[in-house]
Design a protein around this motif. Sequence first.
Motif, short mmCIF file in Angstrom:
data_model
loop_
_atom_site.label_atom_id
_atom_site.label_comp_id
_atom_site.label_asym_id
_atom_site.label_seq_id
_atom_site.Cartn_x
_atom_site.Cartn_y
_atom_site.Cartn_z
N SER B 18 41.91 37.21 37.92
CA SER B 18 43.33 37.53 38.05
C SER B 18 43.55 39.03 38.01
N THR B 19 42.82 39.71 37.16
CA THR B 19 42.93 41.17 37.08
C THR B 19 42.57 41.79 38.43
N THR B 20 41.44 41.35 38.97
CA THR B 20 40.99 41.90 40.26
C THR B 20 41.98 41.55 41.37
N THR B 21 42.39 40.28 41.42
CA THR B 21 43.30 39.84 42.48
C THR B 21 44.61 40.62 42.41
N SER B 22 45.16 40.74 41.19
CA SER B 22 46.45 41.44 41.06
C SER B 22 46.32 42.91 41.45
N ASN B 23 45.20 43.51 41.11
CA ASN B 23 45.02 44.92 41.50
C ASN B 23 44.84 45.06 43.01
N ILE B 24 44.17 44.10 43.62
CA ILE B 24 44.05 44.14 45.09
C ILE B 24 45.45 43.98 45.71
N SER B 25 46.23 43.01 45.18
CA SER B 25 47.60 42.81 45.67
C SER B 25 48.40 44.11 45.54
N ALA B 26 48.31 44.71 44.36
CA ALA B 26 49.09 45.93 44.11
C ALA B 26 48.67 47.06 45.05
N ALA B 27 47.35 47.18 45.24
CA ALA B 27 46.85 48.24 46.10
C ALA B 27 47.27 48.03 47.56
N SER B 44 48.65 29.26 34.59
CA SER B 44 49.67 30.02 35.33
C SER B 44 49.94 31.44 34.82
N ASP B 45 48.88 32.24 34.69
CA ASP B 45 49.07 33.63 34.28
C ASP B 45 48.46 34.61 35.28
N SER B 46 48.23 34.11 36.51
CA SER B 46 47.60 34.96 37.52
C SER B 46 48.42 36.20 37.82
N THR B 47 49.73 36.02 37.92
CA THR B 47 50.58 37.12 38.40
C THR B 47 51.26 37.90 37.26
N ASN B 48 50.85 37.61 36.01
CA ASN B 48 51.51 38.25 34.87
C ASN B 48 51.56 39.77 34.94
N THR B 49 50.47 40.37 35.41
CA THR B 49 50.46 41.84 35.43
C THR B 49 51.27 42.41 36.60
N LEU B 50 51.75 41.50 37.47
CA LEU B 50 52.61 41.97 38.56
C LEU B 50 54.08 41.82 38.18
N ILE B 212 32.89 46.72 40.82
CA ILE B 212 33.93 47.24 39.93
C ILE B 212 33.30 47.49 38.57
N PRO B 213 33.30 48.73 38.12
CA PRO B 213 32.72 49.00 36.80
C PRO B 213 33.65 48.51 35.69
N ARG B 214 33.05 48.23 34.54
CA ARG B 214 33.85 47.90 33.36
C ARG B 214 34.67 49.14 32.98
N SER B 215 35.93 48.94 32.61
CA SER B 215 36.75 50.12 32.31
C SER B 215 37.84 49.79 31.31
N LEU B 216 38.02 50.67 30.36
CA LEU B 216 39.07 50.48 29.35
C LEU B 216 40.46 50.68 29.94
N THR B 217 40.52 51.44 31.05
CA THR B 217 41.81 51.67 31.72
C THR B 217 42.44 50.34 32.10
N VAL B 218 41.59 49.42 32.56
CA VAL B 218 42.08 48.11 33.00
C VAL B 218 42.67 47.36 31.81
N THR B 219 41.90 47.35 30.71
CA THR B 219 42.34 46.64 29.51
C THR B 219 43.67 47.20 29.02
N THR B 227 49.28 46.17 36.27
CA THR B 227 48.00 46.38 36.93
C THR B 227 47.60 47.84 36.74
N THR B 228 46.34 48.14 36.97
CA THR B 228 45.88 49.52 36.86
C THR B 228 46.57 50.38 37.92
N ILE B 229 46.77 49.79 39.08
CA ILE B 229 47.43 50.51 40.17
C ILE B 229 48.81 51.00 39.75
N GLU B 230 49.54 50.13 39.00
CA GLU B 230 50.88 50.50 38.57
C GLU B 230 50.84 51.43 37.37
#
Lengths: 458, 289
Positions: B18-27, B44-50, B212-219, B227-230
């Motif tokens: 979900s993290t990856t998908t949402s970031n791809i969507s955002a990008a 049902s929490d796929s889009t939570n970060t959007l 995709i490297p592990r990153s604290l920015t994402v967390t 999302t990280t993009i936002e």
Amino acid sequence: MTSKNEKVNQENILSNDQIQINSYENDSVEAPRYSCALSGVYGTTLGIRGGVPILHSGAGCGIGQLFGTLYAGGQSAGGNEGGTSTPCSCLVEEHVIFGGEEKLRNLIQSTIEIFNGSLFVVISGCVPSLIGDDVDSIVDEFRDKASIIHVNAPGFEGNSFEGYEQFWDAIVKQLLTPKEKQPKLVNIFGIVPYNHVFWKGELLNIKNILKKIGVDANIIFTEKDGLENIKKIPSAEYNIVLSQWQGHEIAERLKNKFQIPYIKFPSVPVGAKQTSEFLRKVGEKLNISSDKIESLIEEEEDRTYRFMEYPADAVILVRPHSYFAVVADSGTAIGITKFLTNELGYLPDIIQITDNPPDKYRESIVKEIIENIETVVRPDIIFEADTYNIRENLKDRPFLFLLSSSLEAPTATEDFGALHISVSFPVYNRSILVHNYSGYDGGLQLFEDVISTFVGPL
Amino acid sequence: MKKIKEIAIYGKGGIGKSTTTSNISAALSDAGYTVMQVGCDPKSDSTNTLTGGKSIPTVLESLRKRRGNLKVEDVIIEGFNEIYCVEAGGPEPGVGCAGRGIITAIEFLKQENIYEKYSPDVVLYDVLGDVVCGGFAMPIREGVANQVYTVSSADFMAIYAANNLFKGIKKYSNGGGALFSGLIANSVTFPAQKDILEDFILQTKSTIAGFIPRSLTVTQAELWGKTTIEANPDSNQAEVYRKLAKSIYNNKEEYIPSPLESDELKNWAESWSDKLLELRKQEEGDFKI
């Protein structure tokens, strides 16, 4: 269309290779001679007076069995609790996704309030079994409010004959408690309501004939106070199983749980010879004086054989030593074949067994027929439930009489040059209430039915 | 009607789908495309970060409440940068049939002609882990997604789930189902992790769409419900997602992978066991800080 039929001849009846070939459900089955497990439990419940089925299933499971099991069992409707009156949770997509437990809870509650029943049987069909509804715990909530059991019987788990066993399995596990033994009380098993089309009359006949030798038969079905009959099952001295396989599981369970031994008889006894043998066997096990048994047999046989002389001219002058074919469940097929061969002198041409007996019973069914017919003619014995295959197997054969389901009735003369009698599931073309072929009189009734196909027309 | 790119993204639970998908969507949305993201998981929490960390009404719950009067507007919610967010929803854990739920939800969306109404350039289906039953294979059947990706780490169970997905794709490919377009390698920090995944794609005749490297920015962004993009548009990690999104949008590769049989997979994993133990030690060291 594949035809992986199993033919058995006298020379190789003991060869497993010959006996075991087709598993009916491997291929598609056209117009099978049974319905699904849910149907077996449903029909069995309706056979009990005061039994109320509660279907936890789609709506079609109930309405389908009205046409596919109840009407098919000799035009029998289901009474106040059957057919369109059957309580059903009528599951739809919402319940598939979110579970149907709450709806079932409400349905059981209202059914117990509305129906004047004594035994409520919750029957889970395919949907709750696939999605894993926890029906047991819901039924548990009602156990102190009514006599209620749950039978998990998804249609895919087996056929209607197996559903009969599932019903009894649930009764033994959920309802029965040890009771003081009652001498000379026997329970009758192996006659599957509706699927065994003559069930009502057969049970009554068995009860009446056993009464004459001082044995009280608990036939459970058709009688008032069905629940009381069920509750007294553990009191029996013996269980009597009238089939080569149906009812065997329940008999074993009762033996293990309540130490009730059982007497096996290959089918409901048809006519004088089989009935006398049946009485002798029961008399011996239950320690009934052989004088009493023999005196009854003498009296009954004397009457029966005098009666058989009345239509004898029609047989001897018009259709002597005729070949016949039987297409029926194993219980019906065994009794009829032995009667027509051993008492009328008719010749068994082909026997098709339609109830899909488990593999381990098939050899014993074949042996029972082959070893107990007094004739040099050896019938082909085929295990088959597919109506197309059954018809193919009947083509170009010498038989004059065809005893089978009503599916063959309209074209029996045209297709096979045979006179037809409906004797096995499904039977849509005759209403069957007390008519049946069991006991001394039953043999006479089968005789009547055979003769009536060719005498007349005026 | 314009050609819509429909992508299904699978992967083991908790692997970062979900993290990856949402970031791809955002990008992709940032890059000017009209994007729709459909969460196909009962939790049902796929889009939570959007949607700022908020839950949105699910298709199945709304279908149940509205009894045939449901309008798509009620379940298609605009999230970050006007991304259309949809959650299929499903039953509580341990009840009912989640697989059938996914089928029903997707059938509803198809019936309502949402593509004509919303005209997205890209639709991303974010699908629950293993392809455990027919319901979860719905997005890869004919007429839904046309490209499938899997998110996987170098963890054996994640690879196991990816291999199962390959089996599903192989099965449905005969009937015109979706084809595979690449493995998205997530949480790849050490060279050995890269080696393992590269060997796996070699064995299964598949490809890697990106690392995709592990990153604290994402967390951190996730904790903010973003999302990280936002949340961190200028971070390196955001750049990683932007690159991945671009390559996925332009990716024309579509093929049937060759899943390993269970014995083969077991043997393959055994051949990596020493390397994996070494990795575990490195990871533990990494977290000691």
